[in-house]
Design a protein around this motif. Structure first.
Motif, PDB file in Angstrom:
ATOM      1  N   TRP A  27     113.354  70.054  85.761  1.00  0.00           N
ATOM      2  CA  TRP A  27     113.798  69.166  86.838  1.00  0.00           C
ATOM      3  C   TRP A  27     112.935  69.311  88.081  1.00  0.00           C
ATOM      4  N   GLN A  28     112.485  70.535  88.341  1.00  0.00           N
ATOM      5  CA  GLN A  28     111.635  70.722  89.519  1.00  0.00           C
ATOM      6  C   GLN A  28     110.274  70.058  89.308  1.00  0.00           C
ATOM      7  N   LYS A  29     109.746  70.115  88.067  1.00  0.00           N
ATOM      8  CA  LYS A  29     108.493  69.401  87.764  1.00  0.00           C
ATOM      9  C   LYS A  29     108.675  67.903  87.931  1.00  0.00           C
ATOM     10  N   LYS A  30     109.811  67.374  87.456  1.00  0.00           N
ATOM     11  CA  LYS A  30     110.083  65.939  87.606  1.00  0.00           C
ATOM     12  C   LYS A  30     110.184  65.565  89.084  1.00  0.00           C
ATOM     13  N   THR A  31     110.838  66.430  89.862  1.00  0.00           N
ATOM     14  CA  THR A  31     110.963  66.163  91.296  1.00  0.00           C
ATOM     15  C   THR A  31     109.591  66.101  91.959  1.00  0.00           C
ATOM     16  N   HIS A  32     108.712  67.047  91.611  1.00  0.00           N
ATOM     17  CA  HIS A  32     107.353  67.025  92.166  1.00  0.00           C
ATOM     18  C   HIS A  32     106.639  65.738  91.775  1.00  0.00           C
ATOM     19  N   SER A  33     106.842  65.294  90.529  1.00  0.00           N
ATOM     20  CA  SER A  33     106.211  64.066  90.063  1.00  0.00           C
ATOM     21  C   SER A  33     106.711  62.856  90.856  1.00  0.00           C
ATOM     22  N   PHE A  34     108.034  62.791  91.097  1.00  0.00           N
ATOM     23  CA  PHE A  34     108.591  61.680  91.864  1.00  0.00           C
ATOM     24  C   PHE A  34     108.070  61.680  93.296  1.00  0.00           C
ATOM     25  N   VAL A  35     108.002  62.854  93.905  1.00  0.00           N
ATOM     26  CA  VAL A  35     107.494  62.952  95.276  1.00  0.00           C
ATOM     27  C   VAL A  35     106.036  62.498  95.326  1.00  0.00           C
ATOM     28  N   GLN A  36     105.237  62.900  94.328  1.00  0.00           N
ATOM     29  CA  GLN A  36     103.834  62.505  94.286  1.00  0.00           C
ATOM     30  C   GLN A  36     103.703  60.983  94.117  1.00  0.00           C
ATOM     31  N   GLN A  37     104.514  60.393  93.224  1.00  0.00           N
ATOM     32  CA  GLN A  37     104.469  58.940  93.034  1.00  0.00           C
ATOM     33  C   GLN A  37     104.875  58.206  94.311  1.00  0.00           C
ATOM     34  N   TYR A  38     105.922  58.694  94.986  1.00  0.00           N
ATOM     35  CA  TYR A  38     106.370  58.078  96.231  1.00  0.00           C
ATOM     36  C   TYR A  38     105.272  58.172  97.288  1.00  0.00           C
ATOM     37  N   SER A  39     104.632  59.335  97.371  1.00  0.00           N
ATOM     38  CA  SER A  39     103.565  59.525  98.360  1.00  0.00           C
ATOM     39  C   SER A  39     102.402  58.581  98.095  1.00  0.00           C
ATOM     40  N   ARG A  40     102.037  58.398  96.819  1.00  0.00           N
ATOM     41  CA  ARG A  40     100.949  57.481  96.491  1.00  0.00           C
ATOM     42  C   ARG A  40     101.294  56.048  96.877  1.00  0.00           C
ATOM     43  N   LYS A  41     102.527  55.628  96.581  1.00  0.00           N
ATOM     44  CA  LYS A  41     102.939  54.271  96.948  1.00  0.00           C
ATOM     45  C   LYS A  41     102.915  54.088  98.458  1.00  0.00           C
ATOM     46  N   LYS A  42     103.407  55.093  99.181  1.00  0.00           N
ATOM     47  CA  LYS A  42     103.441  55.002 100.636  1.00  0.00           C
ATOM     48  C   LYS A  42     102.032  54.959 101.204  1.00  0.00           C
ATOM     49  N   LEU A  43     101.121  55.776 100.674  1.00  0.00           N
ATOM     50  CA  LEU A  43      99.747  55.787 101.145  1.00  0.00           C
ATOM     51  C   LEU A  43      99.064  54.453 100.867  1.00  0.00           C
ATOM     52  N   LYS A  44      99.302  53.883  99.660  1.00  0.00           N
ATOM     53  CA  LYS A  44      98.736  52.573  99.332  1.00  0.00           C
ATOM     54  C   LYS A  44      99.235  51.509 100.298  1.00  0.00           C
ATOM     55  N   ALA A  45     100.520  51.548 100.643  1.00  0.00           N
ATOM     56  CA  ALA A  45     101.080  50.568 101.574  1.00  0.00           C
ATOM     57  C   ALA A  45     100.453  50.718 102.958  1.00  0.00           C
ATOM     58  N   GLU A  46     100.233  51.962 103.397  1.00  0.00           N
ATOM     59  CA  GLU A  46      99.603  52.195 104.705  1.00  0.00           C
ATOM     60  C   GLU A  46      98.162  51.707 104.706  1.00  0.00           C
ATOM     61  N   ILE A  47      97.441  51.944 103.619  1.00  0.00           N
ATOM     62  CA  ILE A  47      96.049  51.482 103.523  1.00  0.00           C
ATOM     63  C   ILE A  47      96.012  49.957 103.513  1.00  0.00           C
ATOM     64  N   GLU A  48      96.913  49.329 102.778  1.00  0.00           N
ATOM     65  CA  GLU A  48      96.965  47.868 102.730  1.00  0.00           C
ATOM     66  C   GLU A  48      97.288  47.289 104.104  1.00  0.00           C
ATOM     67  N   ALA A  49      98.211  47.914 104.840  1.00  0.00           N
ATOM     68  CA  ALA A  49      98.557  47.447 106.186  1.00  0.00           C
ATOM     69  C   ALA A  49      97.355  47.555 107.111  1.00  0.00           C
ATOM     70  N   ALA A  50      96.600  48.648 107.021  1.00  0.00           N
ATOM     71  CA  ALA A  50      95.396  48.814 107.848  1.00  0.00           C
ATOM     72  C   ALA A  50      94.352  47.772 107.457  1.00  0.00           C
ATOM     73  N   HIS A  51      94.215  47.526 106.151  1.00  0.00           N
ATOM     74  CA  HIS A  51      93.274  46.516 105.674  1.00  0.00           C
ATOM     75  C   HIS A  51      93.630  45.136 106.226  1.00  0.00           C
ATOM     76  N   GLN A  52      94.900  44.787 106.169  1.00  0.00           N
ATOM     77  CA  GLN A  52      95.331  43.482 106.675  1.00  0.00           C
ATOM     78  C   GLN A  52      95.038  43.342 108.163  1.00  0.00           C
ATOM     79  N   ILE A  53      95.270  44.395 108.918  1.00  0.00           N
ATOM     80  CA  ILE A  53      95.016  44.339 110.365  1.00  0.00           C
ATOM     81  C   ILE A  53      93.524  44.217 110.630  1.00  0.00           C
ATOM     82  N   LEU A  54      92.718  45.052 109.976  1.00  0.00           N
ATOM     83  CA  LEU A  54      91.281  45.076 110.264  1.00  0.00           C
ATOM     84  C   LEU A  54      90.552  43.836 109.769  1.00  0.00           C
ATOM     85  N   PHE A  55      91.011  43.226 108.695  1.00  0.00           N
ATOM     86  CA  PHE A  55      90.277  42.093 108.127  1.00  0.00           C
ATOM     87  C   PHE A  55      90.923  40.741 108.411  1.00  0.00           C
TER      88      PHE A  55
END
Length: 88
Positions: A43-71
């Motif tokens: 369960w702790q491995k699964k939790t780490h996996s979920f946190v990593q997936q959430y972090s990747r999605k959040k980072l992608k959204a932040e990068i996309e928001a910066a891209h939209q603003i800059l371009f």
């Protein structure tokens, strides 16, 4: 039942191979003695996996928001032109 912070620390050390030798030996013994511990590790491995997936999605959204603003914002036109010139 709530997992203690010490158990979380030991399981994290086991998952990431960061336990000291004596802690690793203690954890191996606990895995044999405590039949619930392998499930806690899973369960702790699964939790780490979920946190990593959430972090990747959040980072992608932040990068996309910066891209939209800059371009797309007119005040960043010169930056956009400099970037586009690099790839011409």
């Amino acid at each position: 039942m709530r997992t203690s912070l010490n158990d979380i620390k030991l399981i994290d050390g086991h998952i990431f191979n960061s336990n000291q030798t004596e802690d690793a030996l203690l954890f191996d013994a606990l895995l044999i003695l405590n039949p619930d511990l392998p499930d806690q590790v899973m369960w702790q491995k699964k939790t780490h996996s979920f946190v990593q997936q959430y972090s990747r999605k959040k980072l992608k959204a932040e990068i996309e928001a910066a891209h939209q603003i800059l371009f797309n914002e007119p005040e960043h036109k010169s930056f956009r032109q400099r970037i586009l010139n690099i790839f011409r």
